[in-house]
Design an enzyme around this catalytic site. Sequence first.
Site, short mmCIF file in Angstrom:
data_model
loop_
_atom_site.label_atom_id
_atom_site.label_comp_id
_atom_site.label_asym_id
_atom_site.label_seq_id
_atom_site.Cartn_x
_atom_site.Cartn_y
_atom_site.Cartn_z
N LYS A 43 0.84 -1.22 0.00
CA LYS A 43 0.00 0.00 0.00
C LYS A 43 0.87 1.26 0.00
O LYS A 43 0.66 2.18 -0.79
CB LYS A 43 -0.94 0.01 1.22
CG LYS A 43 -1.85 -1.20 1.32
CD LYS A 43 -2.78 -1.14 2.51
CE LYS A 43 -2.08 -1.20 3.86
NZ LYS A 43 -1.42 -2.50 4.16
N ARG A 78 -9.76 0.82 8.76
CA ARG A 78 -9.38 -0.57 9.04
C ARG A 78 -10.49 -1.32 9.76
O ARG A 78 -10.37 -2.51 9.99
CB ARG A 78 -8.15 -0.58 9.96
CG ARG A 78 -6.87 -0.87 9.23
CD ARG A 78 -5.76 -0.57 10.20
NE ARG A 78 -4.62 -1.38 9.99
CZ ARG A 78 -3.50 -0.93 9.42
NH1 ARG A 78 -3.44 0.29 8.95
NH2 ARG A 78 -2.47 -1.72 9.31
N ARG A 113 11.61 -5.87 4.48
CA ARG A 113 11.44 -4.41 4.30
C ARG A 113 12.48 -3.64 5.10
O ARG A 113 12.78 -3.95 6.24
CB ARG A 113 10.05 -3.98 4.78
CG ARG A 113 9.93 -2.45 4.84
CD ARG A 113 8.53 -1.95 4.99
NE ARG A 113 7.81 -2.52 6.10
CZ ARG A 113 6.49 -2.40 6.25
NH1 ARG A 113 5.78 -1.74 5.37
NH2 ARG A 113 5.90 -2.95 7.29
N ARG A 131 11.50 -1.96 10.68
CA ARG A 131 10.44 -1.53 11.60
C ARG A 131 10.28 -2.53 12.73
O ARG A 131 10.37 -3.73 12.53
CB ARG A 131 9.11 -1.42 10.82
CG ARG A 131 8.76 0.01 10.47
CD ARG A 131 7.62 0.11 9.50
NE ARG A 131 6.38 -0.53 9.93
CZ ARG A 131 5.24 -0.46 9.25
NH1 ARG A 131 5.17 0.22 8.13
NH2 ARG A 131 4.16 -1.08 9.69
N ARG A 173 -0.30 -9.15 13.16
CA ARG A 173 -0.88 -8.11 12.28
C ARG A 173 -1.75 -8.75 11.20
O ARG A 173 -2.81 -8.24 10.86
CB ARG A 173 0.23 -7.27 11.64
CG ARG A 173 0.85 -6.29 12.62
CD ARG A 173 2.20 -5.79 12.17
NE ARG A 173 2.16 -5.10 10.91
CZ ARG A 173 3.23 -4.93 10.13
NH1 ARG A 173 4.41 -5.39 10.50
NH2 ARG A 173 3.12 -4.27 9.00
P1 AP5 Z 1 4.78 -1.65 1.83
O1 AP5 Z 1 4.43 -0.78 0.66
O2 AP5 Z 1 5.47 -1.02 2.99
O3 AP5 Z 1 3.48 -2.47 2.30
P2 AP5 Z 1 2.20 -1.97 3.09
O4 AP5 Z 1 1.01 -2.64 2.52
O5 AP5 Z 1 2.17 -0.46 3.17
O6 AP5 Z 1 2.52 -2.64 4.50
P3 AP5 Z 1 2.50 -2.04 5.95
O7 AP5 Z 1 3.23 -3.06 6.80
O8 AP5 Z 1 3.03 -0.65 6.05
O9 AP5 Z 1 0.99 -2.07 6.24
P4 AP5 Z 1 0.33 -2.13 7.62
O10 AP5 Z 1 -1.06 -1.87 7.21
O11 AP5 Z 1 0.58 -3.32 8.43
O12 AP5 Z 1 1.14 -1.01 8.46
P5 AP5 Z 1 0.79 0.46 8.88
O13 AP5 Z 1 2.03 1.24 8.86
O14 AP5 Z 1 -0.40 0.97 8.12
O15 AP5 Z 1 5.65 -2.86 1.25
C1 AP5 Z 1 6.22 -3.82 2.10
C2 AP5 Z 1 7.59 -4.28 1.53
O16 AP5 Z 1 7.39 -4.93 0.27
C3 AP5 Z 1 8.57 -3.13 1.24
O17 AP5 Z 1 9.85 -3.56 1.58
C4 AP5 Z 1 8.46 -2.87 -0.27
O18 AP5 Z 1 9.69 -2.43 -0.78
C5 AP5 Z 1 8.07 -4.25 -0.80
N1 AP5 Z 1 7.10 -4.19 -1.89
C6 AP5 Z 1 6.00 -3.38 -1.96
N2 AP5 Z 1 5.29 -3.63 -3.08
C7 AP5 Z 1 5.95 -4.63 -3.72
C8 AP5 Z 1 5.70 -5.34 -4.93
N3 AP5 Z 1 4.60 -5.10 -5.67
N4 AP5 Z 1 6.55 -6.33 -5.28
C9 AP5 Z 1 7.64 -6.62 -4.52
N5 AP5 Z 1 7.94 -5.98 -3.36
C10 AP5 Z 1 7.10 -4.99 -2.97
O19 AP5 Z 1 0.28 0.25 10.38
C11 AP5 Z 1 1.16 -0.09 11.42
C12 AP5 Z 1 0.41 -0.17 12.74
O20 AP5 Z 1 -0.19 1.11 13.05
C13 AP5 Z 1 -0.77 -1.15 12.78
O21 AP5 Z 1 -0.35 -2.47 13.09
C14 AP5 Z 1 -1.64 -0.53 13.88
O22 AP5 Z 1 -1.13 -0.81 15.16
C15 AP5 Z 1 -1.48 0.96 13.64
N6 AP5 Z 1 -2.50 1.49 12.72
C16 AP5 Z 1 -2.28 2.02 11.47
N7 AP5 Z 1 -3.44 2.40 10.90
C17 AP5 Z 1 -4.41 2.10 11.81
C18 AP5 Z 1 -5.82 2.24 11.78
N8 AP5 Z 1 -6.46 2.74 10.72
N9 AP5 Z 1 -6.53 1.83 12.86
C19 AP5 Z 1 -5.90 1.32 13.94
N10 AP5 Z 1 -4.57 1.14 14.01
C20 AP5 Z 1 -3.83 1.54 12.96
#
Ligand code: AP5
Length: 223
Positions: free
Chosen positions: A18, A93, A132, A165, A176
Amino acid sequence: MEERKLNIVLLGPPGAGKGTQADILKKAFDLLHVSTGDLLREAVKAESPVGRKASEYMERGELVPDRIVTELVKERLKQPDAKRGVILDGYPRTKAQAEALDAALNELGKAMDLVLYMKTSEDVAVQRLSGRRVCRKCGKNHHVTNMPPSAEGVCDICGGELYQRKDDNPETVKNRLRVYEDSTKDLVGYYRGKGLLREVNGDISAQKLFEDIKSLFKKEGFS
Ligand code: AP5
């Protein structure tokens, strides 16, 4: 005729790509990227009251309470730079967050245009999260094998230090993904019911996915 603004949600499991895709789309379509994960990590770094509360949930891979996250998003959407159209990454979410988002957009005289569901298999998500590496300075995502930096541990964009991270350790990743199954998957039905959901393949390369999304936008009348 007034230019049509585009407000989209990127929905998908941790590791769907994402953040990576949002980074490409924001440049291509001049959109504001709002990531609740990034907003929360900034609050944690600043040791603000919100950050202190959020960090205990984030370290376990649990969701931060809806009220806290929704407040952060509402404030961000009120800023003038959100007028040009927004990519929401990691929000909503839960169904409660989706309903709160609808109400907030309505208050601002905006509406959601599309929800891109990045359908991604679990083994792909786990492989991506385990490798990552994020830049401490500019936040750019890298991956040790999928998108390796030219010099190990150094950001290709700004030369900053790359780090792993805290919540990308195997135990927290497992949690997660479970939390996603339990809380977030419901949203697929919610947005499908509203006619906003469009499914894309999250397993393919970031560039190929971008091409697919561009074609989809064109078909939907956004370009
Ligand atoms: P990346 O683009 O970072 O993936 P992502 O889907 O953004 O994954 P996240 O881990 O950031 O999502 P998340 O939803 O768990 O975390 P968030 O920060 O929102 O890609 C991942 C890796 O793959 C990278 O190394 C990239 O280079 C590689 N890659 C990407 N695309 C690729 C492709 N097509 N092919 C090959 N490689 C690729 O949330 C973190 C925490 O915050 C949550 O656990 C929660 O505690 C809290 N939180 C955040 N939002 C909320 C909410 N709305 N409500 C409650 N708690 C929340």
